[in-house]
Design an enzyme around this catalytic site. Structure first.
Site, PDB file in Angstrom:
ATOM      1  N   HIS A 236       0.843  -1.194   0.000  1.00  0.00           N
ATOM      2  CA  HIS A 236       0.000   0.000   0.000  1.00  0.00           C
ATOM      3  C   HIS A 236       0.873   1.237   0.000  1.00  0.00           C
ATOM      4  O   HIS A 236       2.035   1.206   0.373  1.00  0.00           O
ATOM      5  CB  HIS A 236      -0.992  -0.008   1.170  1.00  0.00           C
ATOM      6  CG  HIS A 236      -0.408   0.106   2.537  1.00  0.00           C
ATOM      7  ND1 HIS A 236      -0.175   1.324   3.144  1.00  0.00           N
ATOM      8  CD2 HIS A 236      -0.027  -0.834   3.438  1.00  0.00           C
ATOM      9  CE1 HIS A 236       0.310   1.121   4.364  1.00  0.00           C
ATOM     10  NE2 HIS A 236       0.418  -0.172   4.559  1.00  0.00           N
ATOM     11  N   ASP A 255      15.310  -6.671 -19.799  1.00  0.00           N
ATOM     12  CA  ASP A 255      15.851  -7.950 -20.239  1.00  0.00           C
ATOM     13  C   ASP A 255      14.876  -8.578 -21.221  1.00  0.00           C
ATOM     14  O   ASP A 255      13.728  -8.844 -20.882  1.00  0.00           O
ATOM     15  CB  ASP A 255      16.050  -8.881 -19.028  1.00  0.00           C
ATOM     16  CG  ASP A 255      16.861 -10.110 -19.384  1.00  0.00           C
ATOM     17  OD1 ASP A 255      16.587 -10.708 -20.438  1.00  0.00           O
ATOM     18  OD2 ASP A 255      17.749 -10.480 -18.602  1.00  0.00           O
ATOM     19  N   GLU A 272      -5.089   2.251   2.737  1.00  0.00           N
ATOM     20  CA  GLU A 272      -4.962   1.100   3.647  1.00  0.00           C
ATOM     21  C   GLU A 272      -5.159   1.524   5.093  1.00  0.00           C
ATOM     22  O   GLU A 272      -5.814   0.821   5.877  1.00  0.00           O
ATOM     23  CB  GLU A 272      -3.592   0.441   3.462  1.00  0.00           C
ATOM     24  CG  GLU A 272      -3.431  -0.907   4.163  1.00  0.00           C
ATOM     25  CD  GLU A 272      -2.811  -0.788   5.559  1.00  0.00           C
ATOM     26  OE1 GLU A 272      -2.661  -1.824   6.232  1.00  0.00           O
ATOM     27  OE2 GLU A 272      -2.493   0.341   5.976  1.00  0.00           O
ATOM     28  N   GLU A 273      -4.577   2.667   5.446  1.00  0.00           N
ATOM     29  CA  GLU A 273      -4.642   3.122   6.830  1.00  0.00           C
ATOM     30  C   GLU A 273      -6.063   3.476   7.253  1.00  0.00           C
ATOM     31  O   GLU A 273      -6.377   3.544   8.438  1.00  0.00           O
ATOM     32  CB  GLU A 273      -3.730   4.344   7.039  1.00  0.00           C
ATOM     33  CG  GLU A 273      -2.272   4.126   6.656  1.00  0.00           C
ATOM     34  CD  GLU A 273      -1.516   3.256   7.645  1.00  0.00           C
ATOM     35  OE1 GLU A 273      -2.133   2.781   8.610  1.00  0.00           O
ATOM     36  OE2 GLU A 273      -0.311   3.054   7.451  1.00  0.00           O
ATOM     37  N   ASP A 300       4.187  -5.567   3.723  1.00  0.00           N
ATOM     38  CA  ASP A 300       3.817  -4.361   4.464  1.00  0.00           C
ATOM     39  C   ASP A 300       4.863  -4.184   5.555  1.00  0.00           C
ATOM     40  O   ASP A 300       4.914  -4.967   6.497  1.00  0.00           O
ATOM     41  CB  ASP A 300       2.431  -4.546   5.069  1.00  0.00           C
ATOM     42  CG  ASP A 300       1.911  -3.299   5.767  1.00  0.00           C
ATOM     43  OD1 ASP A 300       2.738  -2.502   6.237  1.00  0.00           O
ATOM     44  OD2 ASP A 300       0.683  -3.126   5.848  1.00  0.00           O
ATOM     45  N   HIS A 378       3.532   5.151  12.159  1.00  0.00           N
ATOM     46  CA  HIS A 378       2.493   6.161  12.443  1.00  0.00           C
ATOM     47  C   HIS A 378       3.023   7.315  13.289  1.00  0.00           C
ATOM     48  O   HIS A 378       2.260   7.972  14.004  1.00  0.00           O
ATOM     49  CB  HIS A 378       1.267   5.538  13.127  1.00  0.00           C
ATOM     50  CG  HIS A 378       0.593   4.493  12.304  1.00  0.00           C
ATOM     51  ND1 HIS A 378      -0.124   3.447  12.856  1.00  0.00           N
ATOM     52  CD2 HIS A 378       0.535   4.318  10.956  1.00  0.00           C
ATOM     53  CE1 HIS A 378      -0.592   2.679  11.891  1.00  0.00           C
ATOM     54  NE2 HIS A 378      -0.208   3.188  10.735  1.00  0.00           N
TER      55      HIS A 378
END
Length: 409
Positions: A236, A255, A272-273, A300, A378
């Site tokens: 995320h 490649d 996501e939060e 994550d 956070h």
């Protein structure tokens, strides 16, 4: 003269009554609305079990029976509650409750995992079966390809990518203008990388728009078999440590020798939060469109090393697919120079839980055992000074190995 005087008084009284009544009902409505919010907050209580405003001897408690039907989870009431600013929050598979924004922020501060199910994205598709693959690999088969591509994983590139990201945006909160700009930044960055793809490799990059400012970003490397279930690598985009910039050196980008059998997609989810909001929208769209998914590799937080602890790659064992997790262990043993360890992170701790809930096989890797994860998450200290880019590189190589082995199976 009594008659006209009586009529005049009656008219004045009626006017006064109308004004007073209007004011009374306005106040009553405001009081009821405030009481409703207060009651819901009290009825839910804090996670500690306290209900400071719910009293047996008066106060809000007498309203309980009268408004229980208002907070019941049905279509009409849900729309009304959303209009009042509440969100439907799932704290576990059996615990859903209406919460105000300040309460949701409180969950984040207390590091309580949750899923915002207000929009019922996945719930509305619960009766539909997810399309997946028939079987999964049990051993590695493409070591030379993986090792060749892994040699392109560059720690200086990872460092530059993440440093630029962390210094360019004050916040990546999904509701903020800055968060929207962060999404635009990664979209542009991945677009530029995709243009370097060699001949025979078709790469596309799209933005998945949401009702909030920040978009999710999806990069797609087309496989030889358009009907084969796809492979997804995901993270995320609304926090620092969660960024795992695999696409900085994408499989096959420089490649001509690697074209996957199955299509590979790289996902960066918004919101996501806020309760796995972006991934719910994306996964629901895939399920509704009947997109077959072979397997999902989600990461994550991949950059923190716990002091005085051996470096490991943590494999999350709850809310994941057990068989795909077994193959993940095989990949680590084959392609990594550190050992794996098992850990649990609880309900909806990241976007892998969205895929699992929808019925798709997903695995989840983490920087350490969950109890040893970065203490800076956070906070304003959640920056690159606490990131081990050597550790990030190991996750990048593992994601690459997953993409190659799964897409060529």
């Amino acid at each position: 003269m009594a008659g006209p005087r009586s009529e005049a008084v009656t008219a004045r009284q009626a006017a006064a009554f109308a004004v007073i009544s209007g004011f009374f009902f306005f106040c009553a409505a405001q009081t009821f609305h405030s009481a409703l919010r207060l009651y819901i907050h009290a009825k839910q209580g804090q996670l500690s079990g306290e209900r400071p405003w719910l009293h047996e001897d008066g106060g809000v408690a007498p309203l309980a029976n009268a408004i229980d039907s208002v907070i019941a989870m049905n279509g009409d009431d849900a729309a009304w509650m959303v209009k009042q600013g509440f969100r439907r929050i799932a704290l576990s598979e059996s615990d859903e409750r209406w919460m105000a924004e300040d309460q949701i922020l409180g969950l984040i501060r207390r590091k309580v995992h949750f899923m915002d199910v207000t929009d019922q994205d996945l719930e509305s598709l619960a009766s539909r079966k997810a399309r997946t693959g028939s079987d999964l690999p049990k051993e590695v088969s493409h070591q030379s390809t993986v090792e060749l591509l892994a040699s392109n994983v560059s720690i200086p590139s990872l460092t530059s990518w993440l440093t630029e990201l962390s210094s360019s945006f004050k916040t990546r909160y999904y509701q903020s203008t800055s968060g929207a700009k962060a999404s635009e930044w990664i979209f542009g960055k991945v677009q530029r990388v995709s243009k370097k793809a060699g001949g025979g490799i078709k790469v596309s990059v799209t933005q998945f728009d949401h009702p909030w400012p920040q978009s999710s970003v999806i990069a797609r490397i087309e496989g030889k078999d358009p009907d084969a279930p796809i492979v997804v690598i995901s993270a995320h985009l609304d926090s620092v440590n969660q960024w795992n910039p695999w696409f900085g050196q994408s499989p096959g980008a420089d490649d001509d020798g690697f074209v996957p059998k199955r299509t590979i997609e790289f996902h960066w989810y918004a919101g996501e939060e806020g309760g796995l909001l972006g991934s719910q929208k994306v996964v629901a769209s895939y399920k509704e469109s009947d997109v077959p998914v072979f397997g999902v590799f989600h990461s994550d937080m991949t950059g923190y090393l716990a002091p005085d602890k051996p470096e490991t790659i943590a494999i999350v064992t709850d809310f994941v697919d057990a068989k795909l997790t077994d193959f993940l262990k095989v990949l680590i043993e084959a392609y990594s120079d550190v050992k794996w360890t098992q850990t649990k992170c609880g309900y909806t701790c990241s976007d892998h839980a969205t895929w699992t809930k929808a019925g798709y096989p997903a695995v989840f890797t983490f920087e350490t055992e969950f109890d040893d994860h970065s203490p800076f998450i956070h906070t304003t200290d959640d920056d690159v000074s606490h990131v081990s880019f050597e550790h990030v590189a190991r996750f990048s190589k593992l994601a690459l190995a997953f993409a190659v082995e799964m897409s060529l199976y």
